[in-house]
Motif scaffolding. Sequence first.
Motif, PDB file in Angstrom:
ATOM      1  N   GLY A   1       0.799  -1.228   0.000  1.00  0.00           N
ATOM      2  CA  GLY A   1       0.000   0.000   0.000  1.00  0.00           C
ATOM      3  C   GLY A   1       0.825   1.268   0.000  1.00  0.00           C
ATOM      4  N   ALA A   2       2.132   1.157  -0.299  1.00  0.00           N
ATOM      5  CA  ALA A   2       2.975   2.348  -0.250  1.00  0.00           C
ATOM      6  C   ALA A   2       3.032   3.062  -1.589  1.00  0.00           C
ATOM      7  CB  ALA A   2       4.383   1.973   0.198  1.00  0.00           C
ATOM      8  N   GLY A   3       2.472   2.463  -2.622  1.00  0.00           N
ATOM      9  CA  GLY A   3       2.472   3.164  -3.906  1.00  0.00           C
ATOM     10  C   GLY A   3       3.284   2.461  -4.972  1.00  0.00           C
ATOM     11  N   HIS A   4       4.508   2.037  -4.616  1.00  0.00           N
ATOM     12  CA  HIS A   4       5.317   1.317  -5.610  1.00  0.00           C
ATOM     13  C   HIS A   4       5.607  -0.060  -5.049  1.00  0.00           C
ATOM     14  CE1 HIS A   4       5.986   5.143  -7.609  1.00  0.00           C
ATOM     15  NE2 HIS A   4       6.252   5.639  -6.421  1.00  0.00           N
ATOM     16  N   GLU A   5       4.577  -0.869  -4.899  1.00  0.00           N
ATOM     17  CA  GLU A   5       4.767  -2.160  -4.236  1.00  0.00           C
ATOM     18  C   GLU A   5       5.819  -2.992  -4.949  1.00  0.00           C
ATOM     19  OE1 GLU A   5       1.428  -4.494  -3.042  1.00  0.00           O
ATOM     20  OE2 GLU A   5       0.330  -2.706  -2.385  1.00  0.00           O
ATOM     21  N   TRP A   6       6.737  -3.508  -4.173  1.00  0.00           N
ATOM     22  CA  TRP A   6       7.821  -4.324  -4.735  1.00  0.00           C
ATOM     23  C   TRP A   6       8.239  -5.306  -3.657  1.00  0.00           C
ATOM     24  CZ3 TRP A   6      13.585  -2.761  -5.513  1.00  0.00           C
ATOM     25  CH2 TRP A   6      14.205  -3.665  -6.400  1.00  0.00           C
ATOM     26  N   PRO A   7       7.341  -6.268  -3.377  1.00  0.00           N
ATOM     27  CA  PRO A   7       7.578  -7.137  -2.224  1.00  0.00           C
ATOM     28  C   PRO A   7       8.884  -7.941  -2.334  1.00  0.00           C
ATOM     29  CG  PRO A   7       5.693  -7.886  -3.535  1.00  0.00           C
ATOM     30  CD  PRO A   7       6.087  -6.558  -4.065  1.00  0.00           C
ATOM     31  N   GLU A   8       9.332  -8.198  -3.563  1.00  0.00           N
ATOM     32  CA  GLU A   8      10.520  -9.070  -3.682  1.00  0.00           C
ATOM     33  C   GLU A   8      11.839  -8.300  -3.614  1.00  0.00           C
ATOM     34  OE1 GLU A   8       8.792  -8.404  -7.832  1.00  0.00           O
ATOM     35  OE2 GLU A   8       8.152  -8.551  -5.759  1.00  0.00           O
TER      36      GLU A   8
END
Lengths: 451, 307
Positions: free
Chosen positions: A299-306
Amino acid sequence: MRPTTPLLLATALVAAATLTACGGDSGDDPDTVKVSFKQSTDNQVKVMDTFLADIKKQFEKANPGKKVKLVPIKAPDSEYYTKLQQMMRSSKTAPDLVYEDTFLINSDITSGYLKPLDPYLKKWKDWDQFIGTSKSAAKAADGKTYGVPDGTDTRGLWFSKSIFKKAGLPADWQPKSWDEILQAARTIKKKVPGVTPMNVYTGKPAGEAATMQGMEMLLYGTGEDPMYDPQSKKWVTGSQGFKDSLKFVETVYKEKLGPDVSDALDPNFATRVRGELLPEDKLGINLDGSWLPQDWGKGAGHEWPEWSKKLGLAHMPTQNGQAPGKVSMSGGWTWAIPSEASNPGLAFKFIEQMQTKANAQKWYVANSGIAVRKDVAADPAYLKAQPGLKFFTDLVPTTHYRPAYPAYPKVSTAVQEAMEKVTTGDGSVDEAASGYDSEIKAATNDKVIEK
Amino acid sequence: MAKTAPGPGAPRPARPPSRRKPTGRALSRALPVSPAVVLLLLFLAGPIGYCAYIAFTDLQLTGQAESSFVGFDNFRKAFGDEAFLNAVWLTLVFTVVSSLIGQNTIGLALASLMQRASKPIRTITGAIVITAWVLPEVVAAFLLYAFFRREGTLNAVLDFLHLPPQNWMYTLPILAVSFANVWRGTAFSMLVYSAALNEIPKEITEAAEVDGAGGWRRMWHITLPMIRRSIGTNLMLNTLQTLSVFGLIWVMTRGGPGNRSQTLPLFMYEQAFQKSMIGYGTAVALLLLVVGSLFSLVYMRLLRTEV
């Protein structure tokens, strides 16, 4: 007297009354605490808004009859400072609680904008939980404390594992000196075309990011007190360390190991590094801060979980690997109370609410901040909350704080100008360094010392 | 304000014999204007006066306990400051290139071409040019930033035409922002000149045409002298607008790289709000005012001679 005259007279009087009402008091309510904070300019980033809304709810529940009014200021850092300073100049507009960058706090203390917090801190048990160095972040020359830190940050090298693999560089890369960093960048340039080998923030458009993430991360690896001499209380000029650091910056841009100069000097470049270059594997090495993951979370805007699998971390080495071997700079923000605040007592109560162990921990994690409370720093739940937190927390013992004296903002601008000169090639290292020397002589009224 | 004009209540059309009546009347006539006057004094003259005072102090936004009166120090400092002189030079370049040469000439050219064009062409051209003008400054600036940047539209077009790419925002930033300002501000000149050209009686141009004067000669000997006043007014308004352009340059280059596109308004902002030297910044603002009035004086002189 014509019948219209009284009407006119009445109109004029009403108008005059309205005018004076404009300048009247904004109606301070003794039961309301007004909290000013910096809202992200990225509409999708709501980390702080969410946290403060939660604290507001807790506070109003714990203190029946008291209200919290959040006053967000949506602006980039430098403009936020300006706006806040203008608000604090008058009791009519001053909030009760403000979010102050340690970069500027001494300057604002000198201006008399802030209230010493010592009487409140004496009665506050939790203050003992704060790490010593962080307590001094908002301590002024008069020995009084003016702000409560809400976390700190450290800095290091982020690198792209996939680019390193293509370049044949190790996945557990840890350079021991500046030369090894440059060598790695040269290798990337040779073997992985189409990517930017390395980023060092530079120039005035990048602002304090250029000074702190760029210049100071280099400068503080060249020797003791390279910027400000605490014994003589003077700013350092003419040092070899300063020239060597500029030389490093010059090398990065001259050999085209960095971003294209026009990109590096684009005011929006930092946003591109976080949102574009790193997630798209277009940047090899990035000298940057511990807070980057706050943009990549849920939910931060530029999701990049990996991201934690794609990026590696290395600490910034000293110039030639001399002790202590690693360099980090730390800044951070504090909660402070303006001297013109109408409800200082209530404002401090709000700080206490924000800085309970549970709330502080929540905030550090949400904000990718580094803990300044000992109990949180030792809590395994915190260290595991986010990849990288442990790495950056371990840098705290060897980190440096900026000499954030009142003249610092001007010194910082002079640093950026010198960096920009060598980045664009408008001037040599020596020219840029002597330009810096004369700038800070002017900015500090000749309080300088040759090293 | 308890003073009321005494007098008989019966309104008579005859002139009043006493002289106190007119003062009463003058007073009551001044009354409706008074709120506006008070407002102007309070919100316009007040701040301007305060600014002029600040320019002679060393007031800072932060980092200093109190400010003191320093006389002409700020002005002395300005004239010894390379960055200030650079800003003055760039301001002149920006104004001459984008307002005097760009907006003015292109505006006049568009207006004269549109005089002869067919109605649909006129409508379409007018609409396009005016759209650029009504866009908010910041929006226009972002558009042009996207146009000029290295991966921007302009280079895409050049690439398509197999021409070498440009990087003006970095290599010649003052020209890039000047072009941007021309793009944005030409509409105003075009409107002024369209109105002026419509005022020229057809008979005169036709007579000249019969006498065998070509297009350029007609322009030089008939059109220009006849719209001289509009030229002056337009130049004056244009110049003053261009001198104070801030948002456009701020968004596109922030005055950079280095300070190669730092015009006076940006220099002022940097000194006052980024380096917190309000006093010095205000002094520079006053100097900008001087630059503006010098331009105005020159135009006034040029316009004085009668045809």
